[in-house]
Design a protein around this motif. Structure first.
Motif, PDB file in Angstrom:
ATOM      1  N   LYS A 115       5.811  -2.396  -1.734  1.00 48.12           N
ATOM      2  CA  LYS A 115       5.619  -3.092  -2.964  1.00 48.12           C
ATOM      3  C   LYS A 115       5.090  -4.523  -3.535  1.00 48.12           C
ATOM      4  O   LYS A 115       4.464  -5.316  -1.917  1.00 48.12           O
ATOM      5  CB  LYS A 115       7.115  -3.509  -3.356  1.00 48.12           C
ATOM      6  N   TYR A 116       3.214  -4.760  -3.795  1.00 53.51           N
ATOM      7  CA  TYR A 116       2.802  -5.655  -3.532  1.00 53.51           C
ATOM      8  C   TYR A 116       1.693  -5.751  -2.901  1.00 53.51           C
ATOM      9  O   TYR A 116       1.420  -7.052  -1.971  1.00 53.51           O
ATOM     10  CB  TYR A 116       3.405  -7.294  -4.023  1.00 53.51           C
ATOM     11  N   GLY A 117       2.047  -4.723  -1.743  1.00 54.46           N
ATOM     12  CA  GLY A 117       0.850  -5.091  -0.811  1.00 54.46           C
ATOM     13  C   GLY A 117       2.120  -5.654   1.488  1.00 54.46           C
ATOM     14  O   GLY A 117       1.301  -5.411   1.353  1.00 54.46           O
ATOM     15  N   VAL A 118       2.519  -5.513   0.643  1.00 52.35           N
ATOM     16  CA  VAL A 118       4.320  -6.042   1.308  1.00 52.35           C
ATOM     17  C   VAL A 118       3.301  -4.763   2.554  1.00 52.35           C
ATOM     18  O   VAL A 118       3.005  -5.792   3.897  1.00 52.35           O
ATOM     19  CB  VAL A 118       5.294  -6.077   1.499  1.00 52.35           C
ATOM     20  N   THR A 119       3.915  -3.838   3.296  1.00 52.99           N
ATOM     21  CA  THR A 119       4.004  -2.770   4.313  1.00 52.99           C
ATOM     22  C   THR A 119       2.665  -3.057   4.602  1.00 52.99           C
ATOM     23  O   THR A 119       2.267  -3.555   6.078  1.00 52.99           O
ATOM     24  CB  THR A 119       3.821  -1.284   3.883  1.00 52.99           C
ATOM     25  N   SER A 120       1.271  -2.963   3.924  1.00 57.68           N
ATOM     26  CA  SER A 120      -0.078  -3.009   4.554  1.00 57.68           C
ATOM     27  C   SER A 120      -0.325  -4.165   5.260  1.00 57.68           C
ATOM     28  O   SER A 120      -0.905  -4.270   6.640  1.00 57.68           O
ATOM     29  CB  SER A 120      -0.826  -2.834   3.782  1.00 57.68           C
ATOM     30  N   ARG A 121       0.103  -4.986   4.619  1.00 57.85           N
ATOM     31  CA  ARG A 121       0.180  -6.354   5.254  1.00 57.85           C
ATOM     32  C   ARG A 121       1.137  -7.024   6.163  1.00 57.85           C
ATOM     33  O   ARG A 121       0.173  -7.388   7.387  1.00 57.85           O
ATOM     34  CB  ARG A 121       0.209  -8.058   4.167  1.00 57.85           C
ATOM     35  N   GLU A 122       1.790  -5.872   6.180  1.00 59.48           N
ATOM     36  CA  GLU A 122       2.675  -6.021   7.741  1.00 59.48           C
ATOM     37  C   GLU A 122       1.893  -5.338   9.231  1.00 59.48           C
ATOM     38  O   GLU A 122       2.029  -6.205   9.458  1.00 59.48           O
ATOM     39  CB  GLU A 122       3.809  -6.077   8.004  1.00 59.48           C
ATOM     40  N   ILE A 123       1.145  -3.929   8.556  1.00 56.88           N
ATOM     41  CA  ILE A 123       0.814  -3.743   9.683  1.00 56.88           C
ATOM     42  C   ILE A 123      -1.180  -5.101   9.973  1.00 56.88           C
ATOM     43  O   ILE A 123      -1.001  -4.415  11.149  1.00 56.88           O
ATOM     44  CB  ILE A 123       0.049  -2.034   8.527  1.00 56.88           C
ATOM     45  N   VAL A 124      -1.135  -5.038   9.247  1.00 54.20           N
ATOM     46  CA  VAL A 124      -2.631  -6.708   9.744  1.00 54.20           C
ATOM     47  C   VAL A 124      -2.217  -7.173  10.711  1.00 54.20           C
ATOM     48  O   VAL A 124      -1.423  -7.499  11.709  1.00 54.20           O
ATOM     49  CB  VAL A 124      -3.054  -6.741   9.008  1.00 54.20           C
ATOM     50  N   ARG A 125      -0.589  -8.263  10.114  1.00 54.17           N
ATOM     51  CA  ARG A 125       0.298  -8.782  11.424  1.00 54.17           C
ATOM     52  C   ARG A 125       0.156  -8.172  12.461  1.00 54.17           C
ATOM     53  O   ARG A 125       0.011  -9.261  13.720  1.00 54.17           O
ATOM     54  CB  ARG A 125       1.467  -9.748  10.481  1.00 54.17           C
ATOM     55  N   LYS A 126       0.877  -6.831  12.547  1.00 55.67           N
ATOM     56  CA  LYS A 126       1.688  -6.678  13.955  1.00 55.67           C
ATOM     57  C   LYS A 126       0.373  -6.390  14.714  1.00 55.67           C
ATOM     58  O   LYS A 126       0.531  -5.945  15.937  1.00 55.67           O
ATOM     59  CB  LYS A 126       2.483  -5.870  13.966  1.00 55.67           C
ATOM     60  N   THR A 127      -0.909  -5.232  14.131  1.00 54.82           N
ATOM     61  CA  THR A 127      -2.025  -4.279  14.849  1.00 54.82           C
ATOM     62  C   THR A 127      -3.754  -5.454  14.998  1.00 54.82           C
ATOM     63  O   THR A 127      -3.006  -5.770  16.130  1.00 54.82           O
ATOM     64  CB  THR A 127      -1.939  -2.978  14.054  1.00 54.82           C
ATOM     65  N   GLY A 128      -3.293  -5.787  13.800  1.00 52.43           N
ATOM     66  CA  GLY A 128      -4.934  -7.001  14.042  1.00 52.43           C
ATOM     67  C   GLY A 128      -5.359  -6.208  12.810  1.00 52.43           C
ATOM     68  O   GLY A 128      -6.945  -6.328  12.274  1.00 52.43           O
ATOM     69  N   TRP A 129      -5.371  -4.741  13.492  1.00 52.43           N
ATOM     70  CA  TRP A 129      -6.450  -4.039  12.215  1.00 52.43           C
ATOM     71  C   TRP A 129      -6.395  -4.317  10.695  1.00 52.43           C
ATOM     72  O   TRP A 129      -4.940  -4.225  10.088  1.00 52.43           O
ATOM     73  CB  TRP A 129      -5.717  -2.413  12.596  1.00 52.43           C
ATOM     74  N   ALA A 130      -7.475  -3.882   9.988  1.00 51.14           N
ATOM     75  CA  ALA A 130      -6.614  -3.723   8.872  1.00 51.14           C
ATOM     76  C   ALA A 130      -7.118  -2.529   8.213  1.00 51.14           C
ATOM     77  O   ALA A 130      -7.519  -1.514   8.522  1.00 51.14           O
ATOM     78  CB  ALA A 130      -8.289  -4.247   7.585  1.00 51.14           C
ATOM     79  N   PRO A 131      -5.785  -2.115   7.528  1.00 49.03           N
ATOM     80  CA  PRO A 131      -5.798  -0.586   7.041  1.00 49.03           C
ATOM     81  C   PRO A 131      -6.436  -0.223   5.870  1.00 49.03           C
ATOM     82  O   PRO A 131      -6.358  -0.921   5.007  1.00 49.03           O
ATOM     83  CB  PRO A 131      -4.037  -0.793   6.978  1.00 49.03           C
ATOM     84  N   LYS A 132      -6.865   0.997   6.248  1.00 46.14           N
ATOM     85  CA  LYS A 132      -7.818   1.871   4.847  1.00 46.14           C
ATOM     86  C   LYS A 132      -7.249   2.629   4.870  1.00 46.14           C
ATOM     87  O   LYS A 132      -6.190   3.598   5.352  1.00 46.14           O
ATOM     88  CB  LYS A 132      -9.354   2.087   5.089  1.00 46.14           C
ATOM     89  N   ILE A 133      -5.951   3.272   3.847  1.00 44.28           N
ATOM     90  CA  ILE A 133      -5.240   3.973   3.315  1.00 44.28           C
ATOM     91  C   ILE A 133      -5.320   4.634   2.823  1.00 44.28           C
ATOM     92  O   ILE A 133      -6.197   4.774   1.016  1.00 44.28           O
ATOM     93  CB  ILE A 133      -4.186   2.971   2.362  1.00 44.28           C
ATOM     94  N   LEU A 134      -5.346   6.335   2.655  1.00 44.41           N
ATOM     95  CA  LEU A 134      -5.839   7.854   2.026  1.00 44.41           C
ATOM     96  C   LEU A 134      -5.027   8.270   1.366  1.00 44.41           C
ATOM     97  O   LEU A 134      -4.571   8.438   2.769  1.00 44.41           O
ATOM     98  CB  LEU A 134      -7.146   7.805   2.487  1.00 44.41           C
ATOM     99  N   ARG A 135      -5.140   9.189   0.573  1.00 47.69           N
ATOM    100  CA  ARG A 135      -4.346  10.135   0.175  1.00 47.69           C
ATOM    101  C   ARG A 135      -4.584  11.472   1.055  1.00 47.69           C
ATOM    102  O   ARG A 135      -5.521  12.036   1.376  1.00 47.69           O
ATOM    103  CB  ARG A 135      -4.347  10.385  -1.109  1.00 47.69           C
ATOM    104  N   THR A 136      -3.876  12.010   2.265  1.00 50.68           N
ATOM    105  CA  THR A 136      -3.675  12.939   2.138  1.00 50.68           C
ATOM    106  C   THR A 136      -4.326  14.509   1.344  1.00 50.68           C
ATOM    107  O   THR A 136      -3.701  14.890   0.230  1.00 50.68           O
ATOM    108  CB  THR A 136      -2.712  13.879   2.608  1.00 50.68           C
ATOM    109  N   PRO A 137      -5.412  14.353   1.297  1.00 51.77           N
ATOM    110  CA  PRO A 137      -5.840  16.087   1.102  1.00 51.77           C
ATOM    111  C   PRO A 137      -5.073  17.218   0.870  1.00 51.77           C
ATOM    112  O   PRO A 137      -5.090  17.582   1.775  1.00 51.77           O
ATOM    113  CB  PRO A 137      -7.095  16.327   0.577  1.00 51.77           C
ATOM    114  N   PRO A 138      -5.034  18.439  -0.045  1.00 52.39           N
ATOM    115  CA  PRO A 138      -4.293  19.214  -0.423  1.00 52.39           C
ATOM    116  C   PRO A 138      -5.046  20.060  -0.300  1.00 52.39           C
ATOM    117  O   PRO A 138      -3.928  21.250   0.620  1.00 52.39           O
ATOM    118  CB  PRO A 138      -4.364  19.759  -1.844  1.00 52.39           C
ATOM    119  N   ILE A 139      -7.103  20.160   0.278  1.00 56.76           N
ATOM    120  CA  ILE A 139      -7.921  20.756   1.219  1.00 56.76           C
ATOM    121  C   ILE A 139      -8.141  19.978   2.019  1.00 56.76           C
ATOM    122  O   ILE A 139      -8.851  19.530   1.429  1.00 56.76           O
ATOM    123  CB  ILE A 139      -8.547  21.201  -0.071  1.00 56.76           C
ATOM    124  N   ARG A 140      -8.145  20.469   2.951  1.00 55.76           N
ATOM    125  CA  ARG A 140      -8.451  19.717   3.976  1.00 55.76           C
ATOM    126  C   ARG A 140     -10.221  20.198   3.816  1.00 55.76           C
ATOM    127  O   ARG A 140     -10.744  21.112   4.019  1.00 55.76           O
ATOM    128  CB  ARG A 140      -8.148  20.381   5.377  1.00 55.76           C
TER     129      ARG A 140
END
Length: 636
Positions: A115-140
């Motif tokens: 919500k409002y990007g809170v989870t992705s920001r927490e990933i940055v704070r805890k790991t340093g890595w900036a998350p790039k978030i993709l939807r898992t496609p139904p066909i690989r």
């Protein structure tokens, strides 16, 4: 010069950064200015900071964690799995060392963002890595996996490529911007091998670089790269409008020829372009007709490709900014807007476009900040190119399918793997689901399945209606059980000898591929039907059949040439094309805002190119031109 510019930018950035920021480095990476910091919190909450800096510096600004504060891969994966709820269903986690991003694929990406990007920001704070978030496609998608692997295994080389490019882009123009000119190198008064060179006193940019798949020899297949204006060493950039081979098929040759610069396009175009080029090489190899480039040149292209989102303004040379806009033609297709010499001139290259909403895509954009000159396609620019509505075209197709299946025949649709195939898949799935045609197998042959996989992996480019259907209604037409992926030649023979069915197969113009093999098997049975739904280039087998040739000499299974007698029904159904018809082209020219001073027509037979240009001139009092190949036109 570039080092002086970078030093100036550094000083401006340092003044603007909050005192608590631990600055590690500032450098050019391609068109971007990248700020490396040892404060992951700053990366997590960088929205306003980036916007303000980008506005003041008029550059694309990225803030990243310095490598010294990045957690190791295994620890990062553990942290991500701790932070992200299990319901997100993470399917894959990979890392991009160039951008310092952790790429997270999940069935429910919204839960990774939070919500409002809170989870992705927490990933940055805890790991340093900036998350790039993709939807898992139904066909690989195999091609997307291949691209990711190429970029991952060559991350250090790509970083150097971007740094070298950044120094060149940001060095500043040496000469006053007193003129802009365009040289036609392919695709003018013809369809195929689209290619043109945009020149200013400071820049050389190639717009598309395609092949004519129906060309008979090297002189008609490939662009005229031998024009005096063109020098591979002076080329600043290549911009690709979309992934069809007549616009991108010759780009690997540039790298064989010695090009070391960037290719700019959308992400979907990069994926589909790679797929089609690899297939082009594969078919040429199988047919013992080698091309002047190979797979390693495609891989080199991938390493040099910079992907852009629609609407993002990007420096691509010392005096040219590029912005891509939706063209409505195929997935990721783009109209290319060039802002030249700090606004001295603005040029729009439409590429191929569709000025009508389709089941697959939104219609082409018509509004731009400024446009002094426009280069637009004219594939269906003749006054007789009045095609039926999409609704009528669908009804005509269903009527044809119904009649063929009723008499126990099979329907063969030679189709382009990208665009038309997916459009037809959506239509066929809907009509079959509603019981409007019999439920029979729909066989997908050639690259159609892999191209469809790319569509499912890049849903952000699809029409709003289709996205709503997939994400909110939980119904994805691309994964219907009606579709059968054809695996091998034994299965093809079972299909042609089996029950009534519908076959979608490449190539769309029957210049090679399995559509030709199906034709040989099916053409001498009057119960069968071949349906053309896309453009058939002059000289292609598809055009000959479409014109009514009844005796077609082709190689049989033993390799000997024999005459095939065409007894099957031959049907052309217009209205499914990814190109605008005459009315839509005229409407686009009318709605184009602001109205340009000059319109140049390309990508059409000579008569259609001229007919459209003269009609636009008469109707809208705009200067028009219809150059021949090798002609140069001064725009400014």
């Amino acid at each position: 010069m570039a080092s002086n510019v970078l030093e100036e930018i550094k000083q401006k950035i340092i003044k603007k950064l909050p005192d608590e920021v631990q600055l590690a480095n500032i450098e050019f990476e391609g068109p971007e200015v990248v700020i490396y910091t040892k404060n992951p919190d700053i990366v997590a909450d960088n929205g306003d900071l980036i916007r303000n800096l980008a506005k003041e510096l008029r550059k694309r600004i990225i803030i990243r964690s310095d490598k010294s504060v990045l957690l190791p891969y295994d620890e990062t994966i553990k942290k991500v799995e701790e932070i992200v709820p299990e319901d997100a269903e993470i399917s894959n986690i990979t890392f991009d060392e160039v951008t310092n991003e952790v790429v997270i694929e999940a069935t429910k990406p919204g839960l990774v963002i939070g919500k409002y990007g809170v989870t992705s920001r927490e990933i940055v704070r805890k790991t340093g890595w900036a998350p790039k978030i993709l939807r898992t496609p139904p066909i690989r998608s195999d091609v997307i996996d291949r691209i990711r692997n190429t970029l991952m295994h060559n991350s250090k080389e790509r970083k150097k490529i971007l740094q070298t490019l950044g120094a060149r882009i940001h060095q500043g123009g040496k000469y006053p911007n007193e003129w802009t000119r365009l040289t036609a190198m392919g695709g003018f008064k013809e369809v195929g091998r689209s290619c043109m060179l945009l020149q200013t006193p400071n820049s050389r940019v190639l717009l598309d670089c395609g092949v004519n798949v129906a060309g008979q020899d090297d002189k008609t297949k490939f662009p005229m790269l031998g024009v005096p204006e063109f020098s591979i060493q002076d080329l600043d950039a290549v911009v690709v409008s979309h992934a069809h081979l007549d616009h991108c098929g010759f780009i690997p040759y540039l790298y064989h020829y010695g090009y070391e610069g960037p290719v700019y396009c959308t992400t979907a175009t990069r994926d589909l372009m790679t797929l089609l080029q690899m297939d082009y090489i594969d078919i040429a190899h199988r047919e013992n007709n080698p091309l002047p480039f190979n797979v390693k040149h495609v891989q080199k292209m991938i390493k040099h490709t910079i992907t852009l989102d629609y609407g993002v303004v990007t420096d691509i040379s010392p005096d040219i900014k590029l912005t891509l806009h939706n063209a409505g033609h195929i997935l990721g297709s783009a109209m290319c807007h060039f802002h030249i010499g700090d606004g001295a001139h603005n040029m729009l290259y439409t590429g191929d476009f569709k000025y009508e909403r389709s089941r697959l895509l939104e219609p082409a954009t018509t509004r731009f900040p400024r446009v002094e000159s426009c280069v637009m396609e004219s594939t269906y620019g003749g006054h007789e190119d009045v095609t039926p509505s999409r609704n009528n075209a669908e009804k005509e197709l269903m009527k044809t399918i119904y009649k063929t299946l009723k008499r126990g025949g099979k329907v063969l649709v030679p189709v382009f793997a990208v665009g038309r195939a997916q459009e037809l898949m959506i239509v066929l799935e809907e009509y079959m689901r509603h019981g409007m045609i019999d439920e029979v197998p729909i066989h997908l042959d050639g690259m159609i399945w892999e191209a469809t996989a790319v569509h499912t992996a890049r849903p952000e480019y699809l029409s709003k209606d289709l996205r709503d259907q997939i994400f909110h209604m939980g119904r994805n037409p691309f994964i219907s059980e009606s579709f059968n992926k054809v695996q091998n030649n034994a299965e093809r023979k079972q299909i042609v000898e089996g029950e009534p069915s519908i076959i979608l197969s490449t190539s769309g113009m029957m210049t090679g591929g399995n559509s030709v093999e199906y034709f040989k098997w099916l053409c001498e049975d009057k119960n069968n039907t071949i349906v053309f739904v896309g453009y058939q280039s002059e000289g292609s087998l598809g055009r000959k059949i479409q014109k009514g040739h009844k005796e077609i000499p082709l190689e049989d299974e033993t390799g000997k040439t024999r005459v095939f007698n065409v007894k099957m029904d031959v049907k052309t159904i217009e209205g499914f094309s990814g190109h605008s018809n005459r009315r839509q082209l005229m409407e686009f020219a009318k709605r184009l805002h602001p109205r340009p001073d000059k319109i140049i027509t390309c990508h059409g037979d000579p008569y259609k190119t001229v007919d459209l240009a003269s009609s636009i001139h008469r109707s809208y009092k705009v200067e028009t031109k219809t150059p021949l190949i090798l002609e140069a036109t001064r725009l400014q």
